[in-house]
Design an enzyme around this catalytic site. Structure first.
Site, short mmCIF file in Angstrom:
data_model
loop_
_atom_site.label_atom_id
_atom_site.label_comp_id
_atom_site.label_asym_id
_atom_site.label_seq_id
_atom_site.Cartn_x
_atom_site.Cartn_y
_atom_site.Cartn_z
N HIS A 238 0.81 -1.13 0.17
CA HIS A 238 0.05 -0.18 -0.06
C HIS A 238 0.86 1.24 -0.01
O HIS A 238 1.98 1.23 0.32
CB HIS A 238 -0.91 0.16 0.95
CG HIS A 238 -0.26 -0.05 2.55
ND1 HIS A 238 0.47 1.04 2.88
CD2 HIS A 238 -0.37 -1.09 3.38
CE1 HIS A 238 0.82 0.70 4.13
NE2 HIS A 238 0.37 -0.47 4.58
N CYS A 254 3.21 -5.18 6.29
CA CYS A 254 2.95 -5.01 4.95
C CYS A 254 3.88 -4.03 4.23
O CYS A 254 5.10 -3.88 4.76
CB CYS A 254 1.63 -3.70 5.12
SG CYS A 254 0.22 -4.78 5.63
#
Length: 279
Positions: A238, A254
């Protein structure tokens, strides 16, 4: 990545050499002084292996979803492989997935998971069956019998180098982009091995720059190391507005991307694309 330094792409070509054993039916026949002619012998027709029969799947089998890890499937035999995976499997309807060709059905795979269309990468083929990477579990492979699905071409690979904190995008074997990123911390590392892009989802919070995230099939290796609100989530790629994070191992697992780079991935990476997380 060490393998990306210097040359951008190395291609190995294989040559198959077949030699006839002395005294075999293909032995040379003397045709004159110093001259030999090879007697051609027709190759034996290959024996086709029978396709293992798929046992009926009980209707009570669990359906693979976003939240629960499918159980009973074998480990990926080559989780750190960096070879290109060029085919994805797209179900036409709900499919039973087995632990081996002709083995035991363990779960169903639907056409979508949490609204994301399902395309799982085919990492192996055996006797008509397709071995695929599974969603919501790390480094596991399931087997799908012939029928009820179609293939989709996959031309993209993402490499996440944890030691260099860098994501590199290859398209058809050529570098398409490379960026310094942030990855998981020592306590909450980014799961290693090969996984794939399940799809995209919205984000909430200005730090994400208003961009969607690419959800991966991988989940935290140690859920207990995370805050309770994050334990059931997936690893994702992201955007991240704070550039001071890049080049560091500080996330909850992440991969945090520069905003322009994240937009490029959203524009170009289809579901099913394999992500190789290496160190």
């Amino acid at each position: 990545m060490a393998w990306l330094r210097g040359t951008r792409l190395a291609v190995l070509s294989g040559v198959l050499v077949v030699a006839a054993a002395a005294g075999s039916a293909a032995a040379a026949k003397k045709d004159g002084p110093g001259l030999f002619a090879v007697r051609q012998v027709p190759a034996a027709a290959p024996t086709a292996e029978p396709v293992p029969v798929a046992a009926p799947a009980p209707k009570t089998l669990p359906v693979m979803d976003y939240w629960d890890s499918p159980r009973g499937f074998p480990r990926d035999p080559d989780p750190m492989s960096t070879r290109a995976v060029t085919e994805g499997l797209r179900p036409r309807h709900r499919l039973a997935v087995y632990d081996t060709p002709g083995g035991k059905p363990r779960a169903f795979l639907g056409r979508s998971i949490s609204g994301m269309p399902v395309t799982v990468p085919i990492v192996e083929r055996r006797q008509g069956w397709a071995g695929v990477l599974l969603p919501s579990v790390n480094r596991r492979v399931g087997w799908v019998p012939p029928g009820g699905w179609e293939t989709r071409r996959l031309g993209d690979q993402l490499f996440v180098d944890l030691s260099e904190r860098r994501l590199t995008w290859l398209r058809d074997g050529r570098e398409h982009g490379s960026w310094e990123v942030a990855v998981g911390s020592r306590r909450t590392p980014t799961p290693q091995g090969r996984t794939y892009v399940m799809g995209r989802t919205i984000t909430s919070g200005s730090v994400y720059g208003g961009l969607d995230a690419l959800v991966l099939g991988a989940v935290p290796d140690d859920r207990d190391a995370l805050a309770a609100s994050l334990r059931d989530g997936h690893t994702a790629i992201h955007g991240w507005r704070d550039r001071s994070a890049f080049g560091r191992s500080i996330s909850n697992g992440c991969v945090r991307m520069p905003l322009k780079a994240q937009q490029a991935l959203l524009d170009g990476i289809p579901e099913g694309s394999v992500v190789h997380v290496v160190e």
